[in-house]
Design a protein around this motif. Structure first.
Motif, mmCIF file in Angstrom:
data_model
loop_
_atom_site.group_PDB
_atom_site.id
_atom_site.type_symbol
_atom_site.label_atom_id
_atom_site.label_comp_id
_atom_site.label_asym_id
_atom_site.label_seq_id
_atom_site.Cartn_x
_atom_site.Cartn_y
_atom_site.Cartn_z
ATOM 1 N N LEU A 106 0.831 -1.204 0.000
ATOM 2 C CA LEU A 106 0.000 0.000 0.000
ATOM 3 C C LEU A 106 0.868 1.258 0.000
ATOM 4 C CD1 LEU A 106 -2.777 -0.957 2.615
ATOM 5 C CD2 LEU A 106 -2.710 -1.426 0.159
ATOM 6 N N ALA A 107 1.889 1.245 0.841
ATOM 7 C CA ALA A 107 2.726 2.435 0.996
ATOM 8 C C ALA A 107 3.547 2.757 -0.241
ATOM 9 C CB ALA A 107 3.656 2.254 2.200
ATOM 10 N N THR A 108 3.882 1.732 -1.020
ATOM 11 C CA THR A 108 4.740 1.944 -2.190
ATOM 12 C C THR A 108 3.977 1.917 -3.508
ATOM 13 O OG1 THR A 108 5.259 -0.437 -2.228
ATOM 14 C CG2 THR A 108 6.768 1.015 -1.012
ATOM 15 N N GLY A 109 2.642 1.825 -3.435
ATOM 16 C CA GLY A 109 1.843 1.888 -4.652
ATOM 17 C C GLY A 109 1.929 0.676 -5.541
ATOM 18 N N ARG A 110 2.201 -0.490 -4.955
ATOM 19 C CA ARG A 110 2.395 -1.693 -5.750
ATOM 20 C C ARG A 110 1.068 -2.422 -5.993
ATOM 21 N NH1 ARG A 110 7.630 -3.682 -5.589
ATOM 22 N NH2 ARG A 110 6.849 -5.187 -7.132
ATOM 23 N N THR A 111 1.123 -3.373 -6.920
ATOM 24 C CA THR A 111 0.022 -4.292 -7.157
ATOM 25 C C THR A 111 0.409 -5.645 -6.578
ATOM 26 O OG1 THR A 111 -0.847 -3.168 -9.108
ATOM 27 C CG2 THR A 111 -1.263 -5.536 -8.955
ATOM 28 N N GLY A 112 -0.515 -6.258 -5.850
ATOM 29 C CA GLY A 112 -0.189 -7.506 -5.178
ATOM 30 C C GLY A 112 -1.330 -8.502 -5.203
ATOM 31 N N ALA A 113 -0.975 -9.775 -5.276
ATOM 32 C CA ALA A 113 -1.918 -10.871 -5.113
ATOM 33 C C ALA A 113 -1.847 -11.316 -3.660
ATOM 34 C CB ALA A 113 -1.564 -12.026 -6.040
ATOM 35 N N THR A 114 -2.969 -11.346 -2.991
ATOM 36 C CA THR A 114 -2.983 -11.599 -1.557
ATOM 37 C C THR A 114 -2.961 -13.094 -1.248
ATOM 38 O OG1 THR A 114 -5.407 -11.400 -1.583
ATOM 39 C CG2 THR A 114 -4.147 -9.458 -0.936
ATOM 40 N N THR A 115 -2.109 -13.474 -0.299
ATOM 41 C CA THR A 115 -2.097 -14.832 0.217
ATOM 42 C C THR A 115 -3.331 -15.054 1.087
ATOM 43 O OG1 THR A 115 -0.888 -14.166 2.185
ATOM 44 C CG2 THR A 115 0.430 -14.830 0.263
ATOM 45 N N VAL A 116 -3.460 -16.262 1.613
ATOM 46 C CA VAL A 116 -4.559 -16.543 2.547
ATOM 47 C C VAL A 116 -4.496 -15.591 3.731
ATOM 48 C CG1 VAL A 116 -5.448 -18.249 4.194
ATOM 49 C CG2 VAL A 116 -4.881 -18.944 1.852
ATOM 50 N N ALA A 117 -3.302 -15.386 4.280
ATOM 51 C CA ALA A 117 -3.167 -14.512 5.444
ATOM 52 C C ALA A 117 -3.639 -13.095 5.136
ATOM 53 C CB ALA A 117 -1.710 -14.492 5.923
ATOM 54 N N ALA A 118 -3.177 -12.522 4.039
ATOM 55 C CA ALA A 118 -3.559 -11.151 3.695
ATOM 56 C C ALA A 118 -5.033 -11.064 3.338
ATOM 57 C CB ALA A 118 -2.698 -10.642 2.538
ATOM 58 N N THR A 119 -5.572 -12.096 2.699
ATOM 59 C CA THR A 119 -6.988 -12.086 2.358
ATOM 60 C C THR A 119 -7.852 -12.178 3.605
ATOM 61 O OG1 THR A 119 -6.425 -13.195 0.279
ATOM 62 C CG2 THR A 119 -8.745 -13.116 0.878
ATOM 63 N N MET A 120 -7.410 -12.926 4.600
ATOM 64 C CA MET A 120 -8.133 -12.981 5.868
ATOM 65 C C MET A 120 -8.157 -11.600 6.531
ATOM 66 S SD MET A 120 -7.042 -16.592 7.647
ATOM 67 C CE MET A 120 -8.337 -16.473 8.901
ATOM 68 N N ILE A 121 -7.041 -10.905 6.509
ATOM 69 C CA ILE A 121 -6.982 -9.556 7.086
ATOM 70 C C ILE A 121 -7.972 -8.644 6.377
ATOM 71 C CG2 ILE A 121 -5.521 -7.505 7.346
ATOM 72 C CD1 ILE A 121 -3.135 -9.486 7.671
ATOM 73 N N ALA A 122 -7.957 -8.672 5.033
ATOM 74 C CA ALA A 122 -8.855 -7.823 4.253
ATOM 75 C C ALA A 122 -10.315 -8.183 4.511
ATOM 76 C CB ALA A 122 -8.529 -7.958 2.764
#
Length: 270
Positions: A64-80
């Motif tokens: 988010l801070a660096t303006g990147r594009t990312g595919a979220t892992t299970v962990a990041a998707t759970m957070i979202a």
């Protein structure tokens, strides 16, 4: 997944969720923004993007801070999902304890997230390239309920059974929703892992898969592949070794998981 199969699968998965009476919300980081629900043009942009980060808890804020594009892992998707008040999401397979972790200490952050974030994750088990028995042990230690949907055997991603018993069994979406309601009433934190075996027509024999995995692991060691690069490398190598059969099974299991997750979401609202 390679383009355009990845886009076709994403569109089909969203259609399946709608067919079951739920609302799909595909999660990704696009140009430094965490997106929970994508427009059709955004799905296309993600499917064709280059230099996409694999984003987990440790680097979600970095993307988010660096303006990147990312595919979220299970962990990041759970957070979202938790941020958006979404209680159920579907994936292919979770990360877990890698083979040889007793020396490499390579253990996915997915397991820690399951222990702390209150989201039901529907999958076809942990990825078959992992040490499934150690993955189960870690989940048990962290108090994460592992449910077999209509099965007593832990699914092994492309195969219907790993040969390991699943700790808990429930046979309907309504039962799973009721289990989560009981957990909520007790104030029990953390997520739930629902493992959904692939249908027999799409599944691949476990012995055959084990042969591909052994070759892929040897290739990864020979090429010095480590860290986050290991899982994508192994999956790509197995795609080649299987003549594309692993991708077909992968698509089938994601679709099945999306259907079950949608049914659980609807049951929770009922």
């Amino acid at each position: 997944m390679p383009y355009p199969r990845n886009l076709a699968m994403a569109e089909r998965v969203e259609a399946i969720v709608r067919e079951e009476g739920a609302v799909p919300a595909t999660v990704a980081v696009l140009d430094g923004r965490l997106r929970i629900g994508l427009e059709p043009a955004e799905l296309t942009a993600l499917a064709t993007a280059k230099d996409v980060l694999k984003v987990s808890r440790a680097d979600l804020a970095y993307a988010l801070a660096t303006g990147r594009t990312g595919a979220t892992t299970v962990a990041a998707t759970m957070i979202a999902s938790a941020l958006a008040g979404i209680g159920v999401f579907a994936t292919g397979g979770i990360g877990g304890v890698h083979r040889g972790a007793e020396t490499s200490f390579d253990i996915s952050a997915d397991l820690e997230e399951l222990a702390r974030t209150p989201v039901i994750v529907v999958c076809a088990g942990a990825k078959a390239i992992l040490d499934l028995q150690k993955t189960l042990e870690v989940l048990e230690t962290k108090g994460v309920p592992v449910v077999g949907y209509g099965t007593d055997d832990l699914p092994a991603f492309w195969s219907r059974s790993s040969g390991l018993p699943v700790p808990l069994r429930l046979d309907s979406a309504a039962e799973i929703a009721g289990f989560q309601a009981a957990r909520d009433s007790l104030g029990i934190d953390g997520g739930m892992l629902v493992t959904n075996p692939l249908d027999e027509a799409s599944a691949i024999d476990r012995d055959e898969v084990d042969g591909w995995i052994a070759q892929a692991l040897a290739d990864a060691e020979a090429e010095g592949i480590t860290g986050k690069a290991v899982t994508p490398f192994l999956l790509a190598r197995i795609f080649t070794l299987s003549g594309g059969r692993s991708l077909e099974a992968n698509i089938a299991l994601v679709e099945a998981n999306a259907r079950l997750a949608a049914r659980i979401a609807v049951a929770r609202q009922g």
